[in-house]
Each structure stands twice: as structure tokens, then as C-alpha cells.
Design an enzyme around this catalytic site. Sequence first.
Site, PDB file in Angstrom:
ATOM      1  N   CYS A  42       0.845  -1.191   0.000  1.00 20.29           N
ATOM      2  CA  CYS A  42       0.000   0.000   0.000  1.00 20.29           C
ATOM      3  C   CYS A  42       0.884   1.246   0.000  1.00 20.29           C
ATOM      4  O   CYS A  42       1.913   1.309   0.652  1.00 20.29           O
ATOM      5  CB  CYS A  42      -0.940   0.087   1.192  1.00 20.29           C
ATOM      6  SG  CYS A  42      -2.044  -1.309   1.343  1.00 20.29           S
ATOM      7  N   ARG A  66       3.830  -0.347  -4.898  1.00 26.50           N
ATOM      8  CA  ARG A  66       3.634  -0.870  -3.538  1.00 26.50           C
ATOM      9  C   ARG A  66       2.330  -1.655  -3.413  1.00 26.50           C
ATOM     10  O   ARG A  66       2.111  -2.346  -2.408  1.00 26.50           O
ATOM     11  CB  ARG A  66       3.618   0.281  -2.534  1.00 26.50           C
ATOM     12  CG  ARG A  66       4.895   1.088  -2.498  1.00 26.50           C
ATOM     13  CD  ARG A  66       4.772   2.207  -1.493  1.00 26.50           C
ATOM     14  NE  ARG A  66       4.738   1.696  -0.142  1.00 26.50           N
ATOM     15  CZ  ARG A  66       5.798   1.535   0.631  1.00 26.50           C
ATOM     16  NH1 ARG A  66       6.985   1.866   0.193  1.00 26.50           N
ATOM     17  NH2 ARG A  66       5.678   1.058   1.848  1.00 26.50           N
ATOM     18  N   TRP A 105      -2.898  -2.746  -1.623  1.00 26.78           N
ATOM     19  CA  TRP A 105      -2.639  -4.180  -1.791  1.00 26.78           C
ATOM     20  C   TRP A 105      -3.506  -4.849  -0.740  1.00 26.78           C
ATOM     21  O   TRP A 105      -3.260  -4.713   0.463  1.00 26.78           O
ATOM     22  CB  TRP A 105      -1.155  -4.476  -1.557  1.00 26.78           C
ATOM     23  CG  TRP A 105      -0.783  -5.895  -1.868  1.00 26.78           C
ATOM     24  CD1 TRP A 105      -0.420  -6.400  -3.084  1.00 26.78           C
ATOM     25  CD2 TRP A 105      -0.708  -6.989  -0.945  1.00 26.78           C
ATOM     26  NE1 TRP A 105      -0.142  -7.732  -2.979  1.00 26.78           N
ATOM     27  CE2 TRP A 105      -0.311  -8.128  -1.692  1.00 26.78           C
ATOM     28  CE3 TRP A 105      -0.950  -7.139   0.413  1.00 26.78           C
ATOM     29  CZ2 TRP A 105      -0.149  -9.383  -1.104  1.00 26.78           C
ATOM     30  CZ3 TRP A 105      -0.789  -8.385   0.999  1.00 26.78           C
ATOM     31  CH2 TRP A 105      -0.391  -9.494   0.244  1.00 26.78           C
ATOM     32  N   ASN A 165      -1.821   2.206   5.731  1.00 25.36           N
ATOM     33  CA  ASN A 165      -0.977   1.101   5.282  1.00 25.36           C
ATOM     34  C   ASN A 165      -0.600   0.295   6.510  1.00 25.36           C
ATOM     35  O   ASN A 165      -0.111   0.859   7.492  1.00 25.36           O
ATOM     36  CB  ASN A 165       0.289   1.666   4.609  1.00 25.36           C
ATOM     37  CG  ASN A 165       1.272   0.582   4.227  1.00 25.36           C
ATOM     38  OD1 ASN A 165       0.909  -0.588   4.122  1.00 25.36           O
ATOM     39  ND2 ASN A 165       2.518   0.973   4.005  1.00 25.36           N
ATOM     40  N   GLY A 166      -0.843  -1.014   6.477  1.00 23.42           N
ATOM     41  CA  GLY A 166      -0.522  -1.849   7.632  1.00 23.42           C
ATOM     42  C   GLY A 166      -1.702  -2.768   7.915  1.00 23.42           C
ATOM     43  O   GLY A 166      -2.617  -2.904   7.109  1.00 23.42           O
ATOM     44  N   GLU A 196      17.312 -17.946  -7.922  1.00 21.94           N
ATOM     45  CA  GLU A 196      16.896 -16.584  -8.269  1.00 21.94           C
ATOM     46  C   GLU A 196      16.334 -16.537  -9.697  1.00 21.94           C
ATOM     47  O   GLU A 196      15.325 -15.859  -9.954  1.00 21.94           O
ATOM     48  CB  GLU A 196      18.093 -15.637  -8.098  1.00 21.94           C
ATOM     49  CG  GLU A 196      17.878 -14.202  -8.527  1.00 21.94           C
ATOM     50  CD  GLU A 196      16.762 -13.470  -7.782  1.00 21.94           C
ATOM     51  OE1 GLU A 196      16.192 -14.026  -6.829  1.00 21.94           O
ATOM     52  OE2 GLU A 196      16.440 -12.351  -8.192  1.00 21.94           O
ATOM     53  N   LYS A 212      12.570 -15.283 -10.587  1.00 22.64           N
ATOM     54  CA  LYS A 212      12.291 -14.188 -11.528  1.00 22.64           C
ATOM     55  C   LYS A 212      11.253 -14.631 -12.553  1.00 22.64           C
ATOM     56  O   LYS A 212      10.307 -13.904 -12.857  1.00 22.64           O
ATOM     57  CB  LYS A 212      13.568 -13.747 -12.274  1.00 22.64           C
ATOM     58  CG  LYS A 212      14.553 -12.938 -11.503  1.00 22.64           C
ATOM     59  CD  LYS A 212      14.164 -11.523 -11.192  1.00 22.64           C
ATOM     60  CE  LYS A 212      13.396 -11.430  -9.910  1.00 22.64           C
ATOM     61  NZ  LYS A 212      14.082 -11.442  -8.667  1.00 22.64           N
ATOM     62  N   GLU A 244       7.663 -15.120 -10.928  1.00 15.49           N
ATOM     63  CA  GLU A 244       6.894 -13.980 -10.434  1.00 15.49           C
ATOM     64  C   GLU A 244       6.421 -13.048 -11.542  1.00 15.49           C
ATOM     65  O   GLU A 244       5.381 -12.420 -11.387  1.00 15.49           O
ATOM     66  CB  GLU A 244       7.639 -13.226  -9.335  1.00 15.49           C
ATOM     67  CG  GLU A 244       8.854 -12.469  -9.774  1.00 15.49           C
ATOM     68  CD  GLU A 244       9.498 -11.713  -8.615  1.00 15.49           C
ATOM     69  OE1 GLU A 244       8.789 -11.247  -7.725  1.00 15.49           O
ATOM     70  OE2 GLU A 244      10.741 -11.597  -8.626  1.00 15.49           O
ATOM     71  N   HIS A 304      17.659 -36.529  -8.164  1.00 20.10           N
ATOM     72  CA  HIS A 304      16.968 -37.118  -7.012  1.00 20.10           C
ATOM     73  C   HIS A 304      15.473 -36.804  -7.025  1.00 20.10           C
ATOM     74  O   HIS A 304      14.827 -36.822  -5.977  1.00 20.10           O
ATOM     75  CB  HIS A 304      17.605 -36.631  -5.710  1.00 20.10           C
ATOM     76  CG  HIS A 304      19.046 -37.034  -5.595  1.00 20.10           C
ATOM     77  ND1 HIS A 304      19.438 -38.328  -5.339  1.00 20.10           N
ATOM     78  CD2 HIS A 304      20.182 -36.322  -5.760  1.00 20.10           C
ATOM     79  CE1 HIS A 304      20.762 -38.391  -5.328  1.00 20.10           C
ATOM     80  NE2 HIS A 304      21.239 -37.178  -5.591  1.00 20.10           N
ATOM     81  N   LYS A 315       5.611  -4.589  -3.951  1.00 19.21           N
ATOM     82  CA  LYS A 315       7.059  -4.440  -3.837  1.00 19.21           C
ATOM     83  C   LYS A 315       7.564  -4.727  -2.425  1.00 19.21           C
ATOM     84  O   LYS A 315       8.513  -5.454  -2.241  1.00 19.21           O
ATOM     85  CB  LYS A 315       7.458  -3.029  -4.267  1.00 19.21           C
ATOM     86  CG  LYS A 315       8.956  -2.768  -4.262  1.00 19.21           C
ATOM     87  CD  LYS A 315       9.656  -3.605  -5.300  1.00 19.21           C
ATOM     88  CE  LYS A 315      11.157  -3.410  -5.281  1.00 19.21           C
ATOM     89  NZ  LYS A 315      11.831  -4.452  -6.068  1.00 19.21           N
TER      90      LYS A 315
HETATM   91  O1  M6R Z   1      12.588  -5.660   0.371  1.00 17.93           O
HETATM   92  P1  M6R Z   1      13.099  -7.037   0.639  1.00 17.93           P
HETATM   93  O2  M6R Z   1      14.407  -7.311   0.012  1.00 17.93           O
HETATM   94  O3  M6R Z   1      13.098  -7.378   2.099  1.00 17.93           O
HETATM   95  O4  M6R Z   1      12.024  -7.984  -0.054  1.00 17.93           O
HETATM   96  C1  M6R Z   1      12.100  -9.374   0.062  1.00 17.93           C
HETATM   97  C2  M6R Z   1      11.214 -10.043  -0.955  1.00 17.93           C
HETATM   98  O5  M6R Z   1       9.868  -9.697  -0.752  1.00 17.93           O
HETATM   99  C3  M6R Z   1      11.597  -9.673  -2.395  1.00 17.93           C
HETATM  100  O6  M6R Z   1      12.938  -9.955  -2.656  1.00 17.93           O
HETATM  101  C4  M6R Z   1      10.716 -10.433  -3.398  1.00 17.93           C
HETATM  102  O7  M6R Z   1      10.995 -11.801  -3.345  1.00 17.93           O
HETATM  103  C5  M6R Z   1      10.925  -9.879  -4.797  1.00 17.93           C
HETATM  104  N1  M6R Z   1       9.672  -9.645  -5.431  1.00 17.93           N
HETATM  105  C6  M6R Z   1      11.705 -10.769  -5.666  1.00 17.93           C
HETATM  106  O8  M6R Z   1      11.883 -10.248  -6.950  1.00 17.93           O
END
Ligand code: M6R
Length: 629
Positions: free
Chosen positions: A2, A27, A75, A101-102, A502, A506, A509, A525, A624
Site C-alpha cells: 500500500c 507498492r 494491496w 498502510n498496515g 533466483e 524471476k 513472479e 533425485h 514491492k
Molecule cells: O525488500 P526485501 O528485500 O526485504 O524484499 C524481500 C522479498 O519480498 C523480495 O525480494 C521479493 O521476493 C521480490 N519480489 C523478488 O523479486
Amino acid sequence: MCGIVGYVGRQPAVDILMEGLRRLEYRGYDSAGVATIAPDHTLDIRKSAGRIDRLAARLDEAPVSGTIGIGHTRWATHGPATDGNAHPHVGGHGVLAIAHNGVIDNFAAIKGRLIQEGYQFQSATDSEVIAHLIADCLAEELPAGLNGSTAREVAASGYAPLVRAMSAALAQLNGTYGLVVLFRDFPEVILAARLGSPLVVGVGDNEHFVASDPSPLVGHTDKIVYLADHELAVVTADDLKVVHRDQGHVDHNVQVLEFESGDVDRGGYAHYMLKEIFEQPETIRNTMRGRLSRDEATAVLGGLNLSPGDLRAVDRLLLTACGTSWHAALVGEYLCEEFARLPVEVEYASELRYRNPPLEKNTLLFAITQSGETADTLAALREVKRKGHPTLAICNVVGSTIAQEAAGGIYLHAGPEIGVASTKAFTSQCVALTLLALYLGRLRHLSFGQGMQIIDRLQELPDKVAQALESNDAIREIAEKYYQCGNFLYLGRQYNFPVALEGALKLKEISYIHAEGYPAAEMKHGPIALVDENTPSVFLMPQGLVYEKVMANLEEIRARGGPVIAVVDEGDTRAAALADDVIYVPNVADFLQPIVSVIPLQLLAYHIAVLRGCDVDRPRNLAKSVTVE
Ligand code: M6R
């Protein structure tokens, strides 16, 4: 999660609110809304489910006016993304509006009580209770309502009844909030408060801004105040006062914001993610800037706030993080074990906070986070801190909650990362962890000569990353070949194992394709059962200790008819002869391979997502910074 924006000044508020919401959209982006107070003291609210463009269309049909207002991009946590659940929410039959927000944990109990008292709820959100609760407390402060002279007295008192009402309401809440409140009868003041959700105030000429992060301020002012937990700000066009729950009025520290407009716009790129991928040579340089000492053959990390003696006494490192940052932590594990010969443990923050592992006496915690606001990472840091261990952070966002609560750490200086998929933060985290490993290593086993070799390699790194980016066109062609596949495997070993994780994250997501990352040898395995002609395997196999071993794993996949995309060093003709597709990266020392070999994986995910028509910067269901548990 948010985004909140507020404005009070001389300009039309809605323009500033909408610009701010667009910058904060990363956000959260399932609904949005604004509230302003018109010159005739009407609280005007427009809100809409969906992206900000839909809110803009609604505002075109029914414009709002006024030079004070608040806005929110959501969000969803409680209640689906509907017009009714969008913020701002109105309290007390229209006397005020809030954006929050929260999460309010005890909202159900408060809501039940307020309903009995006659308040009518319009939404399924937890946030709406805040609006009615403040209105309820305000009614106690001003039982006779308002007439002209009372309003002037309230203003002359520094809005003391409003502050008391809001403080009384906040004291009843369990949970987290970044909060802005607009009062219909006081069209010159915004109250803002934070607990566990970030909030900043921008100080302009005869105007102030409030926001969840600095991006809405850019281009308007470079003077910023970071509010701390339990602080409440009284914001008018000409004045800012900050009150702390326990300390009363506190002096606020106005800092200089270092962002420029170019940091928060797309700069000619189709998406923020692509821009951020291409920024990496520069962001890596920025992470290293001023932190390499050739005189001492070590890293200079003054922000750790621990003496060399303190750091020598550390017996164990605990690295905690979520998502991409957790993958960087895994790279850090390899680095610190190799350079500093220190035992390192990497824990998901969401597990660490409840697992209660026995922590050895001289354990040092690093929380690794781009945003500095991730709820699980913050909770893990607090838990370890509570047990008396030193807690540091590797963080990108200056002044974020984790940056404030850690005793010290390393800022990434990678600039704002707006694409939801983390890219430049990951590479800068790996660089920061390399600097840390070098520094800790030089306090222990590494010789001057070894330190210098690491520095030499690090200094070549930005150019190597720039070279890796030159494969962009070739990667787009590979993406065209595979973008309709439903499953991908990512395989690598040692330093490239976290990169495999990673790469898979990527792709998942932003393209919504199922992908798994595995240590290449582990694949036989179980995951090898997934392999067929429609399941590409992306092999990370630059030259190094395990090259031959990974080559054998590649043969195993080929023998089962699986297509192979190999990320290899330039000039590797052997792998090129075996793989269906090859992506070349420049040769670097094995400890820097994650930073170079992740580049093609970021680009591959990006191009596949674009080809599938996905919203790259705002993937479905995500936000984010994840400020809820
Ligand atoms: O802001 P942060 O690095 O703590 O965020 C952690 C994860 O939420 C963040 O890396 C998330 O996995 C990303 N969307 C990955 O691209």
C-alpha cells in the site's frame, strides 16, 4: 504494501496526489483513491478498484478541487479489491477521511463495539475501524461540535484536540500503521502517524508532502523527514510539528533527499524492470564506491559500527531475509565461509522469527533487505536483537524501518528499485556481501595479496556486467523460442546454486510460468522426472571447479530429451556444441559469478514475460514491499 500520499499547500492537491500515487503504485495496485477538502469544506472522495488509470478516468468524469488531500494505492489484506474497500475511508459520518498502510490485528473487536455505538461500516477492511475510532475520540474531545471560534481555538492550540483524539485512538490499536488523516472541519491540516509502516514528510516552500516513501517528493522538494515509530506529525502548508507518544514534542531532523527525477521515471525504457537491469553496471559501482582500500587491501565498512576487535570475536554469522534477498544471503554464505572461514547460517526470516534456534554467544545477525520494510525480516531482526545479539542490516532504502532499528550495516546505494521483481538490489546485495566477506576475511585469514586480488576482480566487475548485458538481443530470441513452455528448470552448483533459485523466482513472479531452481546434481533425485521436450533446463555453467560435474548433469538432461539453455563463459565451444541454446557471459572469478550469471536470467524472465503479455512491473498478486506477515 500500500502506498500513501498526502499534500497540503497552495497547488491543486489532486495533481500532486495522482502523480504520487503513480510513483507509489509498485507498492500495491489493486485499487486506489483520493480525498480532498473543497473550498466549501466538503470532503470529496473518489476511489476505484483496479489500476490508477481507472481512478484517473473517474476523476475526469467527476473532478475534485482543493489544495489539501490524501491518496492511497492498495494491496488488499482484509476484503477484496472493490471500490468500497478502496481507501480513503470515512469516519464518523463524514467528519474525517483516512488512508492506512498496515494491518490492525484487533480490528474485529473494535468494529463490534463501534457498531453497537451506532457507527456504520461501508467496507470489509480492517482500516475503516481507524476512521471511526478517531472520529469517536474526536467527538469526546469536542463534544459540542465546532463553531467558528472553536475551530480557530483548535488551530491556535496546534490542533491539540485532534492530536489527543488521534493518540487516544492509536493507543487502542494492535498492529501496524502508516496513517494520514484529513479532517473536514480543518481544511488546512493533515495528521500523520506511523508504527511499523514507513512514512516520510517532504518539506517544501509553503507546502508539505506526506508519503510512504520518498518517490512522490521527487521534483517537488529535496528536504525530507523520516518519521519514527510512535511519532505523529501535524502538517500544515507552513508548519510541521512532530509529537512522540512518550516524549511529547520532538525536534525533527530534516535530511537531504538524494533522488533525482531520473531515479523515479522509466528513462526511455519500456519497463522499470528493464531500466533497473541495465542500471546494474552503475549501481554495482555505487555499492563499491569509497569502500575499497588498496592501501589496506580490504573493504572500508564504517557503517557496521563495530570495531575490528568486536568483529574478530564473532564466531558465527546469521543471515536472514526473504525472497530474492534470501538468495543473496545464500551467496553471502559461500562468500563468508570461503573468505573469512566463519560458519554462516542462512534463515528465512519468516521461519527464524518463530523457530527459536539456539544462538551461540558470539553470533552476529545481518538482515538483508532491499526495502528495509519487510515484516518478516523486521520481526526476525527484533527477535534476535531482543536476545542480546548485535543486529546489522544490508539495506537499500535509506531511513527505512530496518535501517533505523539495526545497530549499523551496509547501504546498497542502488537507488530506488521500482519494478516489483528485484534485480539491481540483488546484484548490489551480492557486492555488499563480497565486501563484508573481504573485510571479515582480512581480519582473519586472508593475506594482503589475497585481499588485493579480490579488490582487482571487484574493480573489473561493472565492466563485466556491462558486457553480460550485451547479450540482450540474443536472449530475446531465445525467449521467443521458449515463452510458451509451462515449466522450466534452473540448475547450478556452488556459487551458481543461489543464482538458479533466483532465476526460477524471476521467471515465476513475472511470467507466471512454473519454474524450479535446484543444485544441478540434486536434480537426479527427483526433479529429473519433470524433464521432457517441453521443459527447458537452464544450466549455469561458467568455468570453474564444478564445470565438468555440471557438464555431466547437462548430458543427463539431454539424454532424456529435455531442451538445454546453457549460460557459459565466452569461448566455451564444448557446451555450445551440446546445448540447444547458449548465452555467453564474460569470465569472472568464481566468487563473482552470481553477479554476472544472474544478468541473462533476469533478461530471459523479462522477455518471456513481455512475450506472454504480462504486466512486468506489477505482476499479479504481488507488491514491492511485503509489510504484512
Ligand atoms: O525488500 P526485501 O528485500 O526485504 O524484499 C524481500 C522479498 O519480498 C523480495 O525480494 C521479493 O521476493 C521480490 N519480489 C523478488 O523479486
